[in-house]
Design a protein around this motif. Structure first.
Motif, PDB file in Angstrom:
ATOM      1  N   LYS A 179      -5.042 -10.328   5.412  1.00 44.87           N
ATOM      2  CA  LYS A 179      -4.278  -9.934   4.229  1.00 44.87           C
ATOM      3  C   LYS A 179      -2.816  -9.832   4.660  1.00 44.87           C
ATOM      4  CE  LYS A 179      -6.015  -6.512   1.558  1.00 44.87           C
ATOM      5  NZ  LYS A 179      -6.148  -5.125   1.027  1.00 44.87           N
TER       6      LYS A 179
ATOM      7  N   GLU B  67      17.328 -10.343  26.116  1.00 48.49           N
ATOM      8  CA  GLU B  67      17.838  -9.238  25.291  1.00 48.49           C
ATOM      9  C   GLU B  67      19.313  -8.970  25.535  1.00 48.49           C
ATOM     10  OE1 GLU B  67      15.059  -8.079  22.674  1.00 48.49           O
ATOM     11  OE2 GLU B  67      17.064  -7.241  22.731  1.00 48.49           O
TER      12      GLU B  67
ATOM     13  N   PHE C 194       0.822  -1.207   0.000  1.00 49.75           N
ATOM     14  CA  PHE C 194       0.000   0.000   0.000  1.00 49.75           C
ATOM     15  C   PHE C 194       0.859   1.262   0.000  1.00 49.75           C
ATOM     16  CE2 PHE C 194      -4.129   1.470   0.020  1.00 49.75           C
ATOM     17  CZ  PHE C 194      -4.523   2.207   1.126  1.00 49.75           C
ATOM     18  N   LEU C 195       1.941   1.197   0.769  1.00 46.19           N
ATOM     19  CA  LEU C 195       2.801   2.371   0.907  1.00 46.19           C
ATOM     20  C   LEU C 195       4.042   2.301   0.024  1.00 46.19           C
ATOM     21  CD1 LEU C 195       2.622   2.866   4.780  1.00 46.19           C
ATOM     22  CD2 LEU C 195       1.963   4.550   3.089  1.00 46.19           C
TER      23      LEU C 195
ATOM     24  N   ASP D 250      12.957  10.270   4.822  1.00 45.14           N
ATOM     25  CA  ASP D 250      12.442   9.773   6.099  1.00 45.14           C
ATOM     26  C   ASP D 250      13.422   8.873   6.827  1.00 45.14           C
ATOM     27  OD1 ASP D 250       9.076   9.480   4.756  1.00 45.14           O
ATOM     28  OD2 ASP D 250      10.043  11.133   5.815  1.00 45.14           O
ATOM     29  N   ILE D 251      14.681   8.965   6.455  1.00 43.84           N
ATOM     30  CA  ILE D 251      15.719   8.154   7.112  1.00 43.84           C
ATOM     31  C   ILE D 251      16.808   9.083   7.640  1.00 43.84           C
ATOM     32  CG2 ILE D 251      17.584   6.513   6.649  1.00 43.84           C
ATOM     33  CD1 ILE D 251      15.230   4.975   6.485  1.00 43.84           C
ATOM     34  N   MET D 252      17.198   8.874   8.876  1.00 38.49           N
ATOM     35  CA  MET D 252      18.245   9.741   9.449  1.00 38.49           C
ATOM     36  C   MET D 252      19.642   9.232   9.126  1.00 38.49           C
ATOM     37  SD  MET D 252      17.696  11.076  13.259  1.00 38.49           S
ATOM     38  CE  MET D 252      16.063  11.489  13.796  1.00 38.49           C
TER      39      MET D 252
ATOM     40  N   LYS E  91      12.140   6.586   1.552  1.00 35.86           N
ATOM     41  CA  LYS E  91      12.743   5.839   2.658  1.00 35.86           C
ATOM     42  C   LYS E  91      13.753   4.786   2.218  1.00 35.86           C
ATOM     43  CE  LYS E  91      11.397   5.071   7.326  1.00 35.86           C
ATOM     44  NZ  LYS E  91      10.410   4.811   8.341  1.00 35.86           N
TER      45      LYS E  91
ATOM     46  N   HIS F 210      17.198   2.922   2.205  1.00 40.06           N
ATOM     47  CA  HIS F 210      18.142   2.752   3.307  1.00 40.06           C
ATOM     48  C   HIS F 210      19.595   2.614   2.855  1.00 40.06           C
ATOM     49  CE1 HIS F 210      14.506   1.760   5.526  1.00 40.06           C
ATOM     50  NE2 HIS F 210      15.183   1.751   6.635  1.00 40.06           N
TER      51      HIS F 210
ATOM     52  N   ASP G  12       9.486 -10.895  21.327  1.00 41.31           N
ATOM     53  CA  ASP G  12       9.085  -9.909  22.313  1.00 41.31           C
ATOM     54  C   ASP G  12       7.709 -10.308  22.830  1.00 41.31           C
ATOM     55  OD1 ASP G  12       9.034  -6.275  22.284  1.00 41.31           O
ATOM     56  OD2 ASP G  12       8.263  -7.709  23.744  1.00 41.31           O
TER      57      ASP G  12
ATOM     58  N   ASP H 191       5.769  -8.921  24.623  1.00 38.15           N
ATOM     59  CA  ASP H 191       4.796  -7.851  24.690  1.00 38.15           C
ATOM     60  C   ASP H 191       3.928  -7.780  23.445  1.00 38.15           C
ATOM     61  OD1 ASP H 191       6.819  -5.454  26.524  1.00 38.15           O
ATOM     62  OD2 ASP H 191       5.439  -7.023  27.153  1.00 38.15           O
ATOM     63  N   ILE H 192       4.425  -8.352  22.347  1.00 41.73           N
ATOM     64  CA  ILE H 192       3.632  -8.302  21.128  1.00 41.73           C
ATOM     65  C   ILE H 192       2.624  -9.431  21.178  1.00 41.73           C
ATOM     66  CG2 ILE H 192       3.661  -8.421  18.619  1.00 41.73           C
ATOM     67  CD1 ILE H 192       6.504  -7.484  18.650  1.00 41.73           C
TER      68      ILE H 192
ATOM     69  N   TYR I 134       5.600   5.332  -1.569  1.00 50.31           N
ATOM     70  CA  TYR I 134       6.164   6.309  -0.632  1.00 50.31           C
ATOM     71  C   TYR I 134       7.457   5.800  -0.010  1.00 50.31           C
ATOM     72  CZ  TYR I 134       1.660   8.264  -1.531  1.00 50.31           C
ATOM     73  OH  TYR I 134       0.576   8.761  -2.186  1.00 50.31           O
ATOM     74  N   TYR I 135       7.526   4.492   0.177  1.00 52.70           N
ATOM     75  CA  TYR I 135       8.804   3.910   0.594  1.00 52.70           C
ATOM     76  C   TYR I 135       9.868   4.226  -0.463  1.00 52.70           C
ATOM     77  CZ  TYR I 135       7.423   0.851   4.520  1.00 52.70           C
ATOM     78  OH  TYR I 135       7.018   0.346   5.732  1.00 52.70           O
TER      79      TYR I 135
END
Lengths: 361, 477
Positions: free
Chosen positions: B350, B470, B76-77, B138-140, B85, B87, B339, B341-342, B80-81
């Motif tokens: 999809k 970790e 979808f993006l 969009d990448i530093m 964006k 790398h 992780d 937490d996920i 824009y990537y």
């Protein structure tokens, strides 16, 4: 802050100040004449229409400086070395007799390095906080519009200033209290500095903010108050908690809004997302969201997960509108352009001018 | 939707488990439950087993959800990537090489170009750099790497590129990198690399007798080991900090030499450091040639893995284990240590299997003539994987096809338990004309087998008390 005839150069440009540039479109008193960035930041070559004039983003600071009167040094999302890229620019501007305005966060060490330069610092509005334990929250009679964000980069500052400008155009007297300190440049007030200080406890902040708004209300007698809430309204996800929405909670205790706008990153949400967030916000802050908006930034979920920090991708208005059309939720609007702002102002007036209780005349 | 739970039961010698694809978790289960889940024979389940199963279901496991629509989440993006964006840029500065390694993908044994004298021009390099840098909004922090052939044969261009980037694209954090055979390093080039903090990967297959078997000079057929070791010694003595922080080695195994000799080699050679080595195997992409695994190699490797795991338990000295297995151990973390937490309820309706990266975004490989590819591992002769060129840009249609390789195999993939962990990308699925279901399906058994072994190893280590966390992962890195 700025005189009508000042020609301003804004530097350095990246996503951190695009919202400011867009906001200027609605303010005749601010003449952004030149925009300067770094070629490596990806914005050089883009342009903005500011007060009907096309302004390109260029990379040559000294050349751009020639036909400007004022340099406005801003914050940036990209990290940049102060001594190599900011300090020299300030010195060059000073040497050429330009006025220098700075809203960039500088360390004490950096400020010392430019202490010999006559600079105007933009900072949050100042107000003496109240530390009297007997003080209470007082009612604000003027209708309040609250503008909030789910995360960073939700174009919130533009929404605040654009709604303010549109309401003024329609003849209303607006008190604008912006989330960002750059609001000062737009002849607005800002969320006061004590709200960001560690020297005051939550009680003092709530009471003092309430008193601050009361003070402004009494002094300016506006028809409507717009308050931009800094930071995230609440944690977007328990992994990305930002400041846990503490600031928004404190603000919600100080003032009770009559119309709430919430801007979120542009993602292909289901309607349940908005209903869920409305429920959560009501539970946490006691506010009911009237209108949602999507920002011109989508979330890069994969990178966010790896970096353990929210990461974004710039999208355009076409994508935002396409996403909004697909979601087809009645309370979801595109507040990134004048058409959307006009639409939400209609809704604001309909609600606040038509309802019982507090209303705008 | 299928009626059967989307799971994969497996066993170690001590315990039974199943991997739940929907929640992306591994669960330990009693043997009767394992038998039931493996056989799906309801009539043989006793009360306790049925109750256990019911508990699992009530806790969100054993769901039957499958992916219904194959679409990579980045689709979808994707525009824009690609616009904002990117790398990493990889510039193929030359197709020339001074070695003739027997397993090289450009040796003629692979469906790929051959060694040639083609070099990238300054104009093409600058064009590629401009193309890339404009798309990093969009990448530093980005990377620019140099590849070949042997990139040191065009050091002048590399120096020009670095200079060009520093002059024009200051203000952004840019890391430079290079993969080299190490034979052409000298004081000047080492100084250049050190001053610019190049991430350097030097190809070194092992002790002399192993390295020189495959990595020989083109001009005289002699082994390159001694030259490389001398150069490494110079580098380490001139720039010890740079060497420590930025230089690594890549060992390629042809599955014939044994791993155990490597440790002795590393400990004998003063210039080498065990933390710096990565192990890869001779690639079987783009070739009909079968990579035979010697029995001795297999036995030795499994024994080394066994010792390696014992060392993780503190039961065997680490210095006596193969350093080459560190990166493989890290894979276990990636695939198994999640992780917690996920919380994942179920696999999205999809979705796409885990193989592809975002083409042109994760990496953008530019060949000497300015054509664009998703990485350096694809065949430069294949139209399937060519995304465009620096003049016309990247074709969104092509990039979308390369991203969504599952479109040819979805009916099979959606029931595969390795869906989330799959490593098959376009390089594997390419038959030189299309993204091919046949090529993809050839890889599936290997991927499934490999993942099951990783899961089993992970579980065995947990059974023996090893604690994955970790901090340990960072230490492994």
């Amino acid at each position: 802050m700025f005189d009508f005839d000042e020609k301003i150069l804004l530097y350095p440009i990246d996503r951190e100040n695009l919202s400011i540039i867009k906001s200027v479109e609605n303010y005749q008193n601010i003449h952004i004449h030149r925009l300067v960035s770094f070629e490596s930041w990806g914005h050089v070559g883009e342009y903005y229409i500011i007060n009907g004039i096309k302004v390109d983003i260029s990379y040559d600071f000294e050349k751009a400086l020639d036909d400007c009167t004022t340099v406005w040094i801003t914050n940036s999302w990209n990290e940049i070395d102060f001594t190599n890229y900011i300090q020299p620019a300030i010195h060059v501007a000073n040497k050429k007799g330009k006025r220098i305005v700075c809203s960039r966060e500088l360390s004490e060490k950096e400020k010392i390095l430019i202490s010999d330069i006559d600079l105007t610092y933009i900072s949050h509005s100042s107000f003496m906080p109240i530390t009297n334990r007997d003080s209470r929250v007082q009612e604000i009679r003027t209708p309040i519009i609250s503008v909030m964000s789910s995360t960073e980069y939700c174009n919130q500052f533009y929404i605040e200033t654009a709604i303010g400008a549109e309401l003024r155009n329609q003849g209303y007297d607006v008190l604008l209290v912006t989330s960002r300190k750059e609001g000062v440049a737009f002849e607005a007030n800002t969320i006061p500095d004590f709200m960001f200080s560690r020297n005051y406890n939550e009680n003092e902040k709530v009471i003092s903010l309430n008193q601050y708004i009361r003070y402004l209300e009494t002094k300016k007698q506006p028809d409507v108050i717009i308050i931009g809430v800094p930071g995230a309204a609440m944690p977007y996800h328990h992994k990305y908690s930002s400041d846990f929405g503490i600031l928004s909670y404190e603000i919600s205790e100080a003032i009770k809004p009559d119309f709430v706008i919430l801007s979120s990153p542009c993602m292909p949400y289901e309607k349940d997302f908005f209903l869920g967030i409305e429920r959560d916000l009501y539970g946490r802050l006691g506010v009911t969201v009237d209108v949602h908006s999507l920002s011109p930034y989508a979330l890069d979920l994969s990178e966010s997960s790896m970096e353990k920090n929210l990461s974004y991708i710039s999208v355009d208005d076409y994508y935002v509108q396409k996403t909004i059309n697909k979601i087809a939720f009645d309370c979801l609007m595109n507040l990134n352009n004048t058409k959307g702002i006009s639409g939400v102002v209609d809704r604001i007036i309909n609600k606040l001018a038509g309802g019982a209780g507090t209303y705008i005349t | 939707m299928s009626d059967s739970p989307y799971i994969h039961p497996f066993k170690t010698s001590e315990q039974c488990y199943f991997y739940d694809v929907n929640t992306d978790k591994i669960l330990k289960i009693p043997e009767p439950v394992y038998d039931f889940l493996s056989n799906q024979n309801n009539s043989q389940a006793d009360e306790a087993t049925r109750s256990f199963i019911q508990d699992l279901k009530e806790n969100g496991f054993l769901r039957t959800d499958r992916v219904e629509v194959s679409e990579h989440p980045a689709t979808f993006l994707l525009p824009y990537y690609l616009k904002n964006k990117m790398h990493q840029l990889i510039l193929q500065v030359t197709q020339c090489c001074n070695l003739r390694c027997s397993y090289c993908t450009y040796s003629g044994s692979y469906k790929n170009r051959l060694h040639s004298n083609s070099i990238m021009t300054i104009e093409t390099a600058e064009q590629a750099i401009d193309f890339f840098m404009k798309r990093t909004k969009d990448i530093m922090n980005v990377s620019v790497s140099f590849y070949g052939g042997e990139p040191m044969l065009n050091l002048a261009l590399i120096k020009h590129c670095v200079d060009y980037i520093k002059k024009r694209y200051y203000g952004k954090s840019i890391d430079f990198g290079m993969t080299t055979n190490g034979t052409l390093l000298d004081v000047n080039s080492i100084t250049f690399l050190a001053n610019n903090r190049f991430d350097l990967i030097i190809s070194l297959d092992g002790p002399k007798e192993i390295h020189d078997k495959n990595r020989r000079f083109a001009k005289n057929g002699e082994g390159s080991f001694s030259v490389i070791m001398d150069n490494i010694g110079i580098m380490k003595s001139l720039y010890p900090s740079y060497y420590q922080e930025y230089v690594r080695f890549n060992a390629v195994s042809d599955a014939k030499q044994i791993l155990s000799c490597f440790n002795e080699f590393i400990s004998d050679e003063e210039v080498l450091d065990e933390k710096k080595f990565m192990l890869n195997y001779v690639t079987d992409h783009y070739t009909e040639r079968k990579i035979d695994i010697d029995d001795d190699f297999f036995i030795d490797r499994e024994y080394e893995v066994f010792k390696f795991f014992l060392s993780k338990m503190g039961e065997y000295p680490k210095e006596k284990t193969s350093y080459l297995l560190n990166s493989q151990f890290a894979r276990m973390y990636i695939h198994c240590f999640k992780d917690i937490d996920i919380e994942q309820e179920c696999i999205p309706r999809k979705f796409h299997h885990g193989g592809p990266c975002i083409p042109g975004v994760t990496r953008l490989f530019v060949d000497t003539s300015g054509r664009l590819f998703p990485c350096e591992r694809v065949s430069e002769l294949s139209e399937t994987v060519m995304l465009g060129d620096v003049n016309k840009g990247i074709s969104l249609i092509k990039a979308t096809e390369v991203l969504n390789i599952e479109s040819t195999t979805h009916s099979k993939c959606k029931n595969c338990w390795v869906y989330r962990q799959c490593s098959i990308c376009v390089a594997r699925a390419d038959d030189m004309q299309n993204v091919s279901a046949v090529e993809t399906n050839k890889m599936c058994p290997t991927v499934c087998r490999s993942m099951e072994e990783i899961f089993k190893d992970y579980c065995v280590l947990r059974e023996l008390g090893y604690s994955f966390n970790e901090e340990r992962l960072q230490g492994e890195k």
